[in-house]
Motif scaffolding. Structure first.
Motif, PDB file in Angstrom:
ATOM      1  N   GLN A  56      -1.633  -4.534  -9.554  1.00 52.31           N
ATOM      2  CA  GLN A  56      -2.098  -5.345  -8.444  1.00 52.31           C
ATOM      3  C   GLN A  56      -0.931  -5.946  -7.675  1.00 52.31           C
ATOM      4  O   GLN A  56       0.210  -5.956  -8.130  1.00 52.31           O
ATOM      5  N   ARG A 113       2.000   1.593  -3.491  1.00 49.58           N
ATOM      6  CA  ARG A 113       0.875   1.975  -4.356  1.00 49.58           C
ATOM      7  C   ARG A 113       0.620   3.484  -4.281  1.00 49.58           C
ATOM      8  O   ARG A 113       0.266   4.122  -5.291  1.00 49.58           O
ATOM      9  N   ALA A 114       0.815   4.049  -3.105  1.00 44.39           N
ATOM     10  CA  ALA A 114       0.635   5.500  -2.959  1.00 44.39           C
ATOM     11  C   ALA A 114       1.664   6.272  -3.775  1.00 44.39           C
ATOM     12  O   ALA A 114       1.386   7.375  -4.256  1.00 44.39           O
ATOM     13  N   GLU A 159       0.822  -1.205   0.000  1.00 41.41           N
ATOM     14  CA  GLU A 159       0.000   0.000   0.000  1.00 41.41           C
ATOM     15  C   GLU A 159       0.860   1.262   0.000  1.00 41.41           C
ATOM     16  O   GLU A 159       0.508   2.276  -0.629  1.00 41.41           O
ATOM     17  N   GLN A 160       1.988   1.203   0.700  1.00 39.02           N
ATOM     18  CA  GLN A 160       2.890   2.349   0.706  1.00 39.02           C
ATOM     19  C   GLN A 160       3.463   2.601  -0.693  1.00 39.02           C
ATOM     20  O   GLN A 160       3.589   3.743  -1.133  1.00 39.02           O
TER      21      GLN A 160
END
Length: 408
Positions: free
Chosen positions: A206, A125-126, A122-123
């Motif tokens: 993904q 992806r940001a 998630e880090q």
């Protein structure tokens, strides 16, 4: 460095089918580097991000210079090495600036470790919503062993492979090759390509997880489920035919002789002067033949002793029966087929001298794979890549003095 000559038709693009794809390679040892090397062989730009001490496998095997051992050389060509201390704010900032430039990040750092460094899925992806995040784990992250460390031998043991290999001796035995690493590496390669294809079709990146234990278990289960492929079981696990498939002794050596179809078996026994065995061993009926495969292979072993390896190979070629002599590892470069296709290619390395490398085996007619870069020294390309990110020479010097980076 002398680049290898790409395989392929005259005038074909030397870039490979993945030209234009950038991969951040945060992997070490064999599993991940094997996958990312193949991405590089197929044209991707691969940036290998290493700690200041380097990939553990840099000192595994034979070496001329420390840090450039044979196992490392075997899985790290076609990459640039950037050495960062991700535990420092400055080193982590370099990776944060690299991530927006990448199509894929591949890692085999355990997920909890990546999260602690600030680079969990998630880090990342940001920082780059279009980047595929691919992680190879020892055990699937939805199971109780998710936090355990894993190496090849651990997975060979847990997957049942060691049990199968050592069955005849009555004790587990490891395959003397890093098969769990390399099989999972191939699965990781396939998963990355599938995720990239999905992104190209939908725009959606993904998270991809490839767990070693599950991957090797599925690999072993294909044939060794045996009777346990049914519920309730219809017999024991294992594949009976493989239990009896062994090298056969000839008059002057050893070979593998593998009639497979009914036509093969009939032709073999007729050519061997033992046509009565066609009916006696029910070779025309695959079910009956397999039910007594121990007797079938015993007959082959008995017959094989009557002729030389050369004679058997000539006969099998005439009959189109699969067969070959055994190759010693050291003799592979002189194997007549491998030599004819140029399997082992020389490369001049700036510090290691002449290397002999197995070429990329997959052939693409229009976009050939190729060896374009030598395996890098630790941090060989740190300054180069940082300059591409906009760092000045003075900033790079400052980072090196703070030990946030290491230059080759």
């Amino acid at each position: 460095m002398t680049d290898s000559t790409p395989d392929g038709p005259h005038g074909a693009s030397p870039g490979g089918p993945l030209a234009g794809i950038r991969v951040l390679d945060l992997t070490a040892v064999v599993l991940g580097p094997f996958a990312t090397q193949t991405l590089g062989d197929w044209g991707a730009e691969v940036i290998k991000v290493e700690t200041p001490s380097g990939d553990l496998v840099r000192n595994s095997g034979v070496f001329r210079n420390r840090g450039m051992a044979s196992v490392f050389l075997g899985v790290n060509r076609n990459k640039r090495s950037v050495s960062l201390d991700l535990k420092t704010p400055e080193g982590a900032e370099v990776l944060r600036r690299l991530i927006p430039t990448a199509d894929v990040l591949v890692t085999n750092i355990r997920p909890a470790g990546m999260a602690r460094l600030g680079f969990g899925p998630e880090q990342c992806r940001a920082l780059n919503p279009r980047m595929v995040f691919a992680v190879a784990t020892g055990f699937g992250q939805d199971g109780p062993h998710r936090a355990r460390p894993a190496f090849d031998e651990v997975i060979q043991a847990a997957s049942g492979l060691a049990d199968i290999v050592g069955e005849e001796e009555g004790r587990p035995r490891f395959v003397p090759s890093l098969v769990a690493d390399k099989i999972t590496g191939m699965a990781l390669l396939s998963a990355v390509l599938a995720a990239l294809l999905h992104r190209e079709r939908t725009g959606e990146a993904q998270l991809v997880e490839v767990p070693m234990l599950e991957t090797l278990t599925a690999f072993v289960a294909v044939e060794h489920q045996g009777g346990h492929a049914f519920d309730p079981p219809r017999g024991e696990p294992g594949y009976e035919r493989l239990r009896h498939r062994k090298p056969v002794a000839t008059q002057d050596g050893w070979m593998t002789l593998l009639p497979y179809t009914a036509a093969h078996w009939r032709a073999f026994f007729e050519a061997a002067g033992r046509p009565e065995l066609i009916e006696a061993l029910s070779v025309d009926d695959p079910v009956k033949r397999n039910a007594q495969i121990d007797r079938v292979y015993a007959a082959v072993a008995d017959i094989a002793r009557g002729r030389s390896t050369t004679d058997w190979l000539a006969l099998c070629e005439t009959l189109d029966i699969p067969a070959t002599a055994f190759s010693a590892i050291g003799d592979l470069p002189s194997h007549p087929h491998l030599a004819a296709v140029g399997m082992f290619q020389p490369m001049q390395h700036p510090t290691e001298g002449t290397l002999r490398m197995a070429k990329p085996p997959t052939r693409f007619a229009a976009t050939p794979a190729a060896i374009r870069r030598h395996p890098p020294r630790l941090g060989e390309h740190t300054a180069e890549v940082l300059a591409e990110l906009g760092y000045t020479a003075a900033e790079i010097e400052d980072l090196a003095s703070r030990r946030a980076i290491r230059r080759g």
